[in-house]
Scaffold this active site. Structure first.
Site, mmCIF file in Angstrom:
data_model
loop_
_atom_site.group_PDB
_atom_site.id
_atom_site.type_symbol
_atom_site.label_atom_id
_atom_site.label_comp_id
_atom_site.label_asym_id
_atom_site.label_seq_id
_atom_site.Cartn_x
_atom_site.Cartn_y
_atom_site.Cartn_z
ATOM 1 C CD GLU A 51 -1.776 -2.378 1.599
ATOM 2 O OE1 GLU A 51 -0.590 -2.633 1.921
ATOM 3 O OE2 GLU A 51 -2.704 -3.212 1.695
ATOM 4 C CG PHE A 113 -9.580 -9.972 10.851
ATOM 5 C CD1 PHE A 113 -8.318 -10.364 11.284
ATOM 6 C CD2 PHE A 113 -9.837 -9.956 9.493
ATOM 7 C CE1 PHE A 113 -7.339 -10.745 10.378
ATOM 8 C CE2 PHE A 113 -8.869 -10.347 8.574
ATOM 9 C CZ PHE A 113 -7.616 -10.745 9.015
ATOM 10 C CD GLN A 114 -7.278 -7.477 7.186
ATOM 11 O OE1 GLN A 114 -8.197 -7.224 6.408
ATOM 12 N NE2 GLN A 114 -6.100 -7.950 6.777
ATOM 13 C CE LYS A 163 -16.862 -6.805 3.238
ATOM 14 N NZ LYS A 163 -16.267 -8.104 3.585
ATOM 15 C CG MET A 480 22.501 12.468 3.416
ATOM 16 S SD MET A 480 23.694 13.585 2.636
ATOM 17 C CE MET A 480 22.765 14.209 1.236
#
Lengths: 582, 171
Positions: A51, A113-114, A163, A480
């Site tokens: 993502e 969940f999630q 959802k 760097m």
């Protein structure tokens, strides 16, 4: 009116808003939206591998096309993985809409969940965010979100959709127009401030235009206006990292980038100027160096669409809150109406030429090793023949070398993570830019460490046949970090060596790309030419001098005039005060 | 090396905001994210349709930081207006406190006497305790509470400051 599901309403909205591409990754809490997308081939969905990649692709797409980037991810880990990209877009003012799935409303707060508190997590790293609990409100939220993301100072807007809201139905008609009750960015400058600014500019003996990403964000017209105003006044122009391309590097009025790794002439001109006109930049610490020594004898005009950027770190004499393009239009009109002529700046230019003669971007030549600066210079030379070139970078030494040694002539061709400094930005940004500009040559200049932060997106480029080119300046170090350890910690290289690097050529082959290795200066030109000429995606593992450092450099906490031009000037250990600065 | 402290001054800010979920977190989080101080914060909706809330924040910081706080608040999408009451004065500010004091005999009488001086009201009493309701500026309440501490302070609840600009015009 026939009712539609929340998911269908969302997709209808995206179509009505002209969205062509969505970068996303499916998951449980966005399945209804993915199912709705299945019926809408008008919207192209680019399936990413992580993502974070989706968010940077959306940024690259947005920065290179001027259109907002759209991201679609699932709840929980989908949303949390997107957070870095959202923050990056906030810092660099990139218009982006991130649609996240959420657990159904009745499960919110139950550690389902999630489940993650997406609006809570993204509240302070987005320009605005929404949790939509009613499908009837979804359309107005989506349209408002696009309005907020793309107007004023652009930024990321997150829409969290549970959802059950995606499945429940409501009537849908595209909102015709709306005026937001509280969000009203000021885009037009105060006329008297413009008049004062033009007077100050006409009288200045040592003016400098200090321009930033705001010029790019204002649209390509603003870059043309900047060129016109610079020509009318004859004043020199410098730019921040984010603003490169707004003013052509080939112009004699161009001083190069300013700040920590800016040119000697840009930083000395800022220090000795009697007037600084800051246009769409924000006096970032990477630009100002030590604040109490920053441009001490100048009057300062600051044009910015975000009032909170004005007087945040540097106090200015004349604030102008406006869209850069509008303000520049007004200034040019006022300049002409008052019949101002460019002042005689020959004395000022003579001093600037003196500083320029130091040739601060010079680097030692080598016949044994590829100097990383030379690799960029070669890329610049070789890509001139291409019709359109877009350069993205990761973060680190290679990023600064690209900024210093590639000459940008036009806006929206330089994509880099300036504010947040996100390693892992450049490669997905290149993919996003290529999606938006299929016929352009898109090159990601990367380091061996940065490229590994989102290297999984090689699969995305393969899947969509995106011919991005990745030029890795491989010095086997987080260069760097190593450079700072040399400067600050007596070269104690704590964890900055890139051990166990993969074989990038084999990796390219594993993903169906072309892999090229360039090992010595004699192979450089041919290798880069081969990269450009090879159809399809290419990785170039360019082995560069391992211990090269990026100069010039203003050490953190130092003034513009304390610039280091080469490694020999580094002396001793830094004070704790300097060490404590970023 | 030591961290330097800066001079700071107290300001009362009055915000008109859309009354929506998360607005308080948005405001409070801005203060923590940017390292600004909140001395007190009050919020309640103030329109018949419950669409708008007034948030009053007492903060302190150097003048430059106060300007930044206002600019940062002002650019939040649901914020309609930010007024610095301290800078746009004169203004009225009030805070309400409930102060529970226990004691017997002379302490009880002294508590009542002091409450009278401060125009605090008794809103609950038992044989051994009072709850006083007191309204006033933060200073006045601080002083009252300090005196009660010497007599037998049990606990205090304070609302935080609300304020309005004097005169007939709105903020």
């Amino acid at each position: 009116m026939a009712e539609k599901s929340g998911a269908d309403i969302l997709v209808e909205c995206l179509i009505d808003l002209g969205v062509e591409v969505v970068f996303g990754y499916p998951g449980g809490a966005v399945l209804p939206i993915y199912d709705a997308l299945f019926d809408h081939p008008k919207i192209r969905h680019v399936l990413v591998r992580h993502e974070q990649g989706a968010t940077h692709m959306a940024e690259g797409y947005a920065r290179s096309t001027g259109k907002p980037g759209v991201v679609l991810v699932t709840s929980g880990p989908g949303a949390t993985n997107a957070v870095t990209g959202i923050t990056d877009a906030l810092m660099d003012s990139i218009p982006m809409i991130v649609i996240t799935g959420q657990v159904p409303t009745q499960l919110i707060g139950t550690d389902a969940f999630q489940e993650a508190d997406t609006v809570g997590i993204t509240r302070h790293c987005s320009k605005h965010n929404y949790l939509v609990k009613d499908p009837a409100k979804l359309a107005s939220v989506v349209h408002e979100a696009f309005h907020i993301a793309t107007t004023g100072r652009p930024g990321p807007v997150v829409i969290d959709i549970p959802k059950n809201v995606q499945i429940a139905t409501a009537p849908y008609a595209p909102p015709l127009s709306f005026e937001h009750a509280s969000y009203k960015p000021q885009t037009q400058a105060d006329a008297s401030a413009i008049a004062t600014a033009v007077e100050m500019l006409a009288k200045a003996e040592r003016p400098v235009f200090y321009t930033g990403g705001g010029v790019i964000n204002s649209g390509p017209k603003a870059s043309l206006l900047l060129r016109e105003l610079a020509e009318l006044t004859g004043a020199p122009v410098t730019s921040t990292l984010m603003g490169l391309g707004a003013f052509p590097a080939s112009s004699p009025q161009w001083l190069g980038m300013l700040g920590m790794h800016g040119t000697y002439e840009a930083n000395w001109a800022m220090n000795k100027a009697d007037l600084i006109v800051c246009i769409g930049a924000r006096f970032d610490d990477r630009v100002t160096g030590r604040l109490d020594a920053f441009s001490p004898n100048s009057k300062k005009i600051h044009i910015d669409i975000d009032r909170s950027s004005i007087n945040k770190t540097v106090e200015v004499d004349l604030p102008i809150v406006a869209d850069v393009g509008n303000a520049l239009t007004d200034m040019i009109t006022a300049w002409k109406t008052h019949g101002h002529k460019a002042a005689d700046l020959s004395e000022w230019w003579a001093r600037i030429e003196g500083w320029r003669a130091r040739n601060s971007l010079a680097y030692p030549e080598s016949r044994e090793e590829i100097m990383p600066q030379e690799a960029i210079a070669e890329l610049y030379r070789a890509s001139k023949a291409a019709k359109d070139v877009i350069i993205t970078t990761e973060v680190g030494q290679h990023q600064m070398w690209a900024a210093q040694h590639f000459g940008f002539e036009a806006p929206n061709k330089w994509l880099t993570s300036g504010g947040l400094g996100t390693m892992g930005y450049g490669f997905p940004a290149a993919i996003g830019a290529q999606v938006g500009n299929p016929d352009s040559l898109v090159v990601c200049v990367a380091g061996d460490a940065s490229i590994q932060m989102n290297i999984q997106e090689m699969g995305t480029a393969t899947q969509y046949r995106l011919p991005v080119k990745v030029l890795i300046l491989n010095n086997e170090y987080m260069g760097m970090v190593r450079q700072w350890q040399e400067l600050t910690y007596e070269s104690r290289y704590s964890n900055s060596y890139s051990d166990s690097l993969p074989d990038f050529v084999k990796m390219a082959e594993a993903y169906g790309w072309t892999g090229i290795r360039i090992e010595g200066p004699q192979e450089l030109a041919a290798g880069i030419a081969q990269m450009i000429d090879t159809p399809g995606p290419v990785i170039v593992d360019c082995r560069v001098a391992k211990l090269s450092n990026c100069f010039p450099m203003i050490p953190s906490g130092a003034a513009h005039t304390d610039m280091l031009l080469d490694p020999n000037q580094i002396a001793g250990i830094m004070s704790d005060e300097a060490k404590a600065l970023v | 090396m030591h961290i330097q402290e800066e001079y700071s001054e107290r300001h009362v800010l009055s915000l008109m905001v859309t009354n929506e979920a998360g607005i308080l977190a948005r405001i409070a989080g801005l203060f923590t994210a940017r390292g600004y101080n909140i001395d007190s914060l009050t919020v309640a909706d103030i329109t018949p349709d419950h669409a708008i809330s007034r948030i009053t924040i007492v903060t302190n910081g150097p003048p430059k930081v106060i300007d930044q706080i206002i600019a940062q608040l002002d650019r939040l999408v649901p914020v309609h207006k930010v007024t610095d009451l301290t800078a746009n004065g004169p203004f009225v500010e009030r805070e309400l406190a409930l102060v529970k004091v226990s004691g017997t005999g002379e302490d009880r009488i002294e508590a009542l006497r002091l409450a009278d001086v401060f125009r605090a009201k008794v809103v609950d009493t038992t044989i051994e305790s009072f709850i006083f309701e007191i309204t006033g500026t933060t200073d006045k309440i601080d002083n009252f509470v300090a005196l009660m501490r010497q007599i037998g302070l049990v606990e205090v609840g304070r609302t935080g400051v609300v304020g309005l600009i004097r005169g007939k015009e709105p903020n």
